[in-house]
Design a protein around this motif. Structure first.
Motif, PDB file in Angstrom:
ATOM      1  N   SER A   2     107.581 -63.370  16.259  1.00  0.00           N
ATOM      2  CA  SER A   2     106.971 -64.541  16.857  1.00  0.00           C
ATOM      3  C   SER A   2     106.793 -65.632  15.818  1.00  0.00           C
ATOM      4  CB  SER A   2     105.612 -64.177  17.467  1.00  0.00           C
ATOM      5  OG  SER A   2     104.744 -63.702  16.463  1.00  0.00           O
ATOM      6  N   ASP A  21     105.481 -70.384  22.762  1.00  0.00           N
ATOM      7  CA  ASP A  21     104.217 -69.636  22.864  1.00  0.00           C
ATOM      8  C   ASP A  21     104.498 -68.189  22.482  1.00  0.00           C
ATOM      9  OD1 ASP A  21     101.704 -68.694  23.415  1.00  0.00           O
ATOM     10  OD2 ASP A  21     101.934 -68.753  25.602  1.00  0.00           O
ATOM     11  N   VAL A  24     108.014 -66.514  23.351  1.00  0.00           N
ATOM     12  CA  VAL A  24     108.544 -67.053  24.609  1.00  0.00           C
ATOM     13  C   VAL A  24     108.618 -68.571  24.502  1.00  0.00           C
ATOM     14  CG1 VAL A  24     108.121 -67.344  27.088  1.00  0.00           C
ATOM     15  CG2 VAL A  24     107.611 -65.155  25.987  1.00  0.00           C
ATOM     16  N   THR A  26     108.668 -71.924  26.864  1.00  0.00           N
ATOM     17  CA  THR A  26     108.331 -72.345  28.215  1.00  0.00           C
ATOM     18  C   THR A  26     108.963 -73.705  28.477  1.00  0.00           C
ATOM     19  OG1 THR A  26     106.216 -71.159  28.159  1.00  0.00           O
ATOM     20  CG2 THR A  26     106.478 -72.859  29.838  1.00  0.00           C
ATOM     21  N   ARG A  28     109.275 -76.524  31.148  1.00  0.00           N
ATOM     22  CA  ARG A  28     108.576 -76.976  32.346  1.00  0.00           C
ATOM     23  C   ARG A  28     109.236 -78.237  32.887  1.00  0.00           C
ATOM     24  NH1 ARG A  28     103.347 -75.689  34.159  1.00  0.00           N
ATOM     25  NH2 ARG A  28     102.549 -77.118  35.719  1.00  0.00           N
ATOM     26  N   GLU A  33     108.877 -73.883  36.456  1.00  0.00           N
ATOM     27  CA  GLU A  33     108.561 -73.492  35.082  1.00  0.00           C
ATOM     28  C   GLU A  33     109.395 -72.267  34.735  1.00  0.00           C
ATOM     29  OE1 GLU A  33     104.342 -73.235  33.260  1.00  0.00           O
ATOM     30  OE2 GLU A  33     104.899 -71.163  33.765  1.00  0.00           O
ATOM     31  N   LEU A  34     110.103 -72.320  33.608  1.00  0.00           N
ATOM     32  CA  LEU A  34     110.939 -71.213  33.158  1.00  0.00           C
ATOM     33  C   LEU A  34     110.354 -70.644  31.863  1.00  0.00           C
ATOM     34  CD1 LEU A  34     112.878 -73.337  34.713  1.00  0.00           C
ATOM     35  CD2 LEU A  34     114.735 -72.028  33.702  1.00  0.00           C
ATOM     36  N   ARG A  35     110.168 -69.324  31.852  1.00  0.00           N
ATOM     37  CA  ARG A  35     109.711 -68.635  30.648  1.00  0.00           C
ATOM     38  C   ARG A  35     110.894 -67.860  30.078  1.00  0.00           C
ATOM     39  NH1 ARG A  35     104.540 -68.571  29.430  1.00  0.00           N
ATOM     40  NH2 ARG A  35     104.661 -66.546  28.378  1.00  0.00           N
ATOM     41  N   PRO A  37     112.218 -65.575  27.150  1.00  0.00           N
ATOM     42  CA  PRO A  37     111.857 -64.738  25.991  1.00  0.00           C
ATOM     43  C   PRO A  37     112.886 -64.878  24.882  1.00  0.00           C
ATOM     44  CG  PRO A  37     112.761 -63.393  27.759  1.00  0.00           C
ATOM     45  CD  PRO A  37     112.642 -64.775  28.313  1.00  0.00           C
ATOM     46  N   VAL A 103     115.079 -64.381  32.140  1.00  0.00           N
ATOM     47  CA  VAL A 103     114.276 -65.597  32.325  1.00  0.00           C
ATOM     48  C   VAL A 103     113.443 -65.474  33.597  1.00  0.00           C
ATOM     49  CG1 VAL A 103     114.354 -68.091  32.690  1.00  0.00           C
ATOM     50  CG2 VAL A 103     115.959 -67.005  31.102  1.00  0.00           C
ATOM     51  N   THR A 105     111.325 -67.396  36.357  1.00  0.00           N
ATOM     52  CA  THR A 105     111.194 -68.730  36.943  1.00  0.00           C
ATOM     53  C   THR A 105     110.035 -68.745  37.927  1.00  0.00           C
ATOM     54  OG1 THR A 105     113.572 -69.108  36.750  1.00  0.00           O
ATOM     55  CG2 THR A 105     112.355 -70.556  38.239  1.00  0.00           C
ATOM     56  N   ARG A 106     109.178 -69.745  37.766  1.00  0.00           N
ATOM     57  CA  ARG A 106     108.049 -69.915  38.695  1.00  0.00           C
ATOM     58  C   ARG A 106     108.158 -71.284  39.345  1.00  0.00           C
ATOM     59  NH1 ARG A 106     102.290 -71.463  38.393  1.00  0.00           N
ATOM     60  NH2 ARG A 106     102.600 -72.150  36.244  1.00  0.00           N
TER      61      ARG A 106
END
Length: 278
Positions: A2, A21, A24, A26, A28, A33-35, A37, A103, A105-106
């Motif tokens: 990290s 973060d 990950v 992020t 947006r 919103e895509l996270r 890793p 990935v 996705t939200r």
């Protein structure tokens, strides 16, 4: 591994934001919103004011690439170098996975048809129907004046004087509703920071309620930072929070129109009353 030092937050065009973060990234966008890793990232490339996040892909397959454009060139270089240094080490014999499958996705989009959303700048259909009903009542009053008082000139005068009052009341009714809603949400709603976004060819304001959904509301705040007040029971009911000048700019003209409308309606009543006294 990290990233321990702070990463710059990249703000791109069309309200795109990329930040790191832990392990990950992020990404947006206004509607999602895509996270991403670090295990899904092959490398990050900075090219002047553009940054590209290239995902891993099996041999022979085209990798998925997420681009953020119109960012700070200096921040993009710092961001890319830091992320690349923190990516997990991969040996030459390691089989690459499809990073797109990692990935998350939200969606931040409200699940409604935008064509059905009310436009605060338009007169709601309910008030238009009310105006038609009021016009019909005025026509009925004029007919009664003509029939009972047997005075066609008084009936026509009543009709001509009352109609402007009805038109003004119909025009002002949505304004009354908006003033009440603004006052109510300012006092009893939840206020959050909003932001200007360019969406579907126009500039609007985005805000995020406690349910994590991004919603949009029209309005301006005289060039100052945007705050949005929304109803906690229905987060889609919202207004742009404004300073004290909204009372002068909205209540003042509205009071004038209501006074003029009341003048015409009272005049129509004074014209009609003598026809019923005989």
């Amino acid at each position: 591994m990290s990233i321990t030092s702070p990463l710059p937050v990249l703000h791109g065009d069309q309200d795109t934001e990329l930040r790191g973060d832990g392990e990950v990234l992020t990404l947006r966008r206004p509607d999602e919103e895509l996270r991403i890793p670090f295990a899904a990232i092959a490398r990050v490339r900075a090219d002047r004011r553009q940054l590209a996040v290239e995902l891993t892909a099996p041999a022979g397959a085209a990798p998925t690439v997420y681009r953020v454009e119109d960012v700070s060139a200096a921040a993009a270089v710092i961001f890319a170098d830091a992320v690349n240094a923190a990516l997990p080490a991969r040996g030459p014999g390691d089989e690459a996975v499809d990073g797109a499958t990692l990935v998350v996705t939200r969606s931040l989009r409200v699940a409604v048809d935008e064509s059905e959303l009310p436009d605060d700048d338009a007169t709601p259909a309910a008030y238009i129907r009310g105006g038609y009903a009021a016009a019909a009542l005025v026509a009925l009053l004029a007919a009664l004046v003509w029939s009972v008082g047997e005075d066609p000139s008084r009936a026509i005068a009543t009709l001509l004087v009352a109609m402007p009052g009805v038109a003004i009341a119909t025009y002002a009714a949505p304004g009354i509703h908006m003033v009440w809603r603004r006052w109510y949400l300012f006092r009893h709603g939840v206020t959050v920071d909003g932001r200007h976004v360019y969406r579907h060819g126009t500039t609007t304001n985005a805000y995020v309620a406690t349910d994590g959904v991004t919603r949009y509301v029209r309005g301006s705040n005289g060039g100052r930072s945007i705050q949005v007040a929304y109803d906690p029971r229905d987060p889609a009911r919202a207004v742009v929070r404004r300073g004290p000048e909204w009372v002068r700019e909205e209540v003042g003209p509205l009071s004038f129109f209501l006074g003029v409308g009341a003048f015409f309606l009272c005049g129509a009543c004074l014209l009609a009353l003598p026809a019923f006294r005989g």
